[in-house]
Design an enzyme around this catalytic site. Sequence first.
Site, mmCIF file in Angstrom:
data_model
loop_
_atom_site.group_PDB
_atom_site.id
_atom_site.type_symbol
_atom_site.label_atom_id
_atom_site.label_comp_id
_atom_site.label_asym_id
_atom_site.label_seq_id
_atom_site.Cartn_x
_atom_site.Cartn_y
_atom_site.Cartn_z
ATOM 1 N N ASP A 51 0.836 -1.202 0.000
ATOM 2 C CA ASP A 51 0.000 0.000 0.000
ATOM 3 C C ASP A 51 0.876 1.260 0.000
ATOM 4 O O ASP A 51 0.356 2.380 -0.080
ATOM 5 C CB ASP A 51 -1.002 -0.001 1.162
ATOM 6 C CG ASP A 51 -0.340 0.009 2.522
ATOM 7 O OD1 ASP A 51 0.893 -0.126 2.598
ATOM 8 O OD2 ASP A 51 -1.078 0.151 3.528
ATOM 9 N N SER A 52 2.192 1.070 0.023
ATOM 10 C CA SER A 52 3.104 2.201 -0.227
ATOM 11 C C SER A 52 2.836 2.775 -1.621
ATOM 12 O O SER A 52 3.308 3.867 -1.937
ATOM 13 C CB SER A 52 4.567 1.762 -0.097
ATOM 14 O OG SER A 52 4.839 0.633 -0.906
ATOM 15 N N ASP B 39 -1.088 -6.049 -0.147
ATOM 16 C CA ASP B 39 -1.424 -5.397 1.121
ATOM 17 C C ASP B 39 -2.930 -5.210 1.284
ATOM 18 O O ASP B 39 -3.629 -4.848 0.324
ATOM 19 C CB ASP B 39 -0.771 -4.013 1.185
ATOM 20 C CG ASP B 39 0.465 -4.006 2.072
ATOM 21 O OD1 ASP B 39 0.613 -4.918 2.906
ATOM 22 O OD2 ASP B 39 1.286 -3.088 1.912
ATOM 23 N N LYS C 227 -1.333 -9.158 3.175
ATOM 24 C CA LYS C 227 -0.520 -8.727 4.325
ATOM 25 C C LYS C 227 -1.309 -7.698 5.117
ATOM 26 O O LYS C 227 -2.002 -6.864 4.529
ATOM 27 C CB LYS C 227 0.805 -8.122 3.841
ATOM 28 C CG LYS C 227 1.638 -7.493 4.964
ATOM 29 C CD LYS C 227 3.062 -7.199 4.556
ATOM 30 C CE LYS C 227 3.273 -5.902 3.811
ATOM 31 N NZ LYS C 227 2.847 -4.698 4.532
ATOM 32 N N GLU D 53 -1.091 -5.080 8.814
ATOM 33 C CA GLU D 53 -0.218 -4.473 9.814
ATOM 34 C C GLU D 53 -0.830 -4.619 11.205
ATOM 35 O O GLU D 53 -2.035 -4.422 11.373
ATOM 36 C CB GLU D 53 -0.039 -2.974 9.511
ATOM 37 C CG GLU D 53 0.638 -2.702 8.182
ATOM 38 C CD GLU D 53 0.795 -1.216 7.892
ATOM 39 O OE1 GLU D 53 0.511 -0.374 8.772
ATOM 40 O OE2 GLU D 53 1.205 -0.887 6.765
ATOM 41 N N GLU E 277 9.573 -3.863 10.011
ATOM 42 C CA GLU E 277 9.970 -2.595 9.390
ATOM 43 C C GLU E 277 10.569 -1.661 10.438
ATOM 44 O O GLU E 277 9.949 -1.379 11.475
ATOM 45 C CB GLU E 277 8.750 -1.932 8.713
ATOM 46 C CG GLU E 277 9.102 -0.608 8.054
ATOM 47 C CD GLU E 277 8.045 -0.097 7.085
ATOM 48 O OE1 GLU E 277 7.044 -0.806 6.848
ATOM 49 O OE2 GLU E 277 8.226 1.014 6.559
#
Length: 267
Positions: A46-47, A85, A115, A117, A184
């Site tokens: 999602d970056s 993501d 993925k 977070e 990260e």
Amino acid sequence: MPSIKNINDFKKAKNEKKTISVITCYDYAFARIIEGTETDVILVGDSVGMVFAGYSSTLPVTVDQMIYHSEIVRRGAPSKFIIADLPFMSYQVSVEEALTNSGRIMKESGANSVKLEGGREFRGVVEALVRASIPVCGHLGLTPQSIHKIGGYSVQGRDGDQRKKIFEDAKILEEAGVFALVLEMVPEQLACEISGALSIPTIGIGAGRYCDGQVLVINDMLGMNEEFNPKFLKKYASLHDAVKNAISEYDREVKDGRFPGENNVFK
Ligand code: KIV
């Protein structure tokens, strides 16, 4: 030969001490190039919101955008294992929404996994996704979707309490069923201890040398943004300068009549 062909290869790579290479990529052109390399895994991160779309955080990214980019990457890299993501607020509200959104991403993009977070607070979500046959990759340390809670893109896990929480969360996510864990921006020593304590591979970004794999964003490692120079980044090319020079040369040639030349015209 890339060491990851399917989900089982993550643990296998860890057991055989084969370091896993992961690249974040969002588009067909780069995906095609990665397809022709030995890179093990592509992360459609999602970056994309910051790197590709120019937002100031990853928060605006939608499920539809993740499907769009993941599907494009799948077309460019048909043989690669793809992690997509789950964007902000696509899994935080309820297990049902997490299942619906992850199901859409898997069905509509052809990604192999998702993925998310966060740690213990998403244990139930991870368990439900895994039960529904959706492989999940975890992500701890700096979690950019929590930027407004954290207050900045800084190293996480330097103080004792944070360190303990990240370590415990890693164990909880493993128990919940994640197949790999992104770490990260955490101190190298903490990443090393977590990697040693888990049977699943850790994939580091700014997490030092002792993770079981590494991930970098393709635009960053190719040097496309001359203003982005975090300590963890190594630039393997200087595309910003190369692209800028090429565009300037084209501009000059068009304006002074050197392009198109004899070779570029139809007779
Ligand atoms: O969105 C992303 O590209 C990521 C990596 C930086 C790990 O989450």
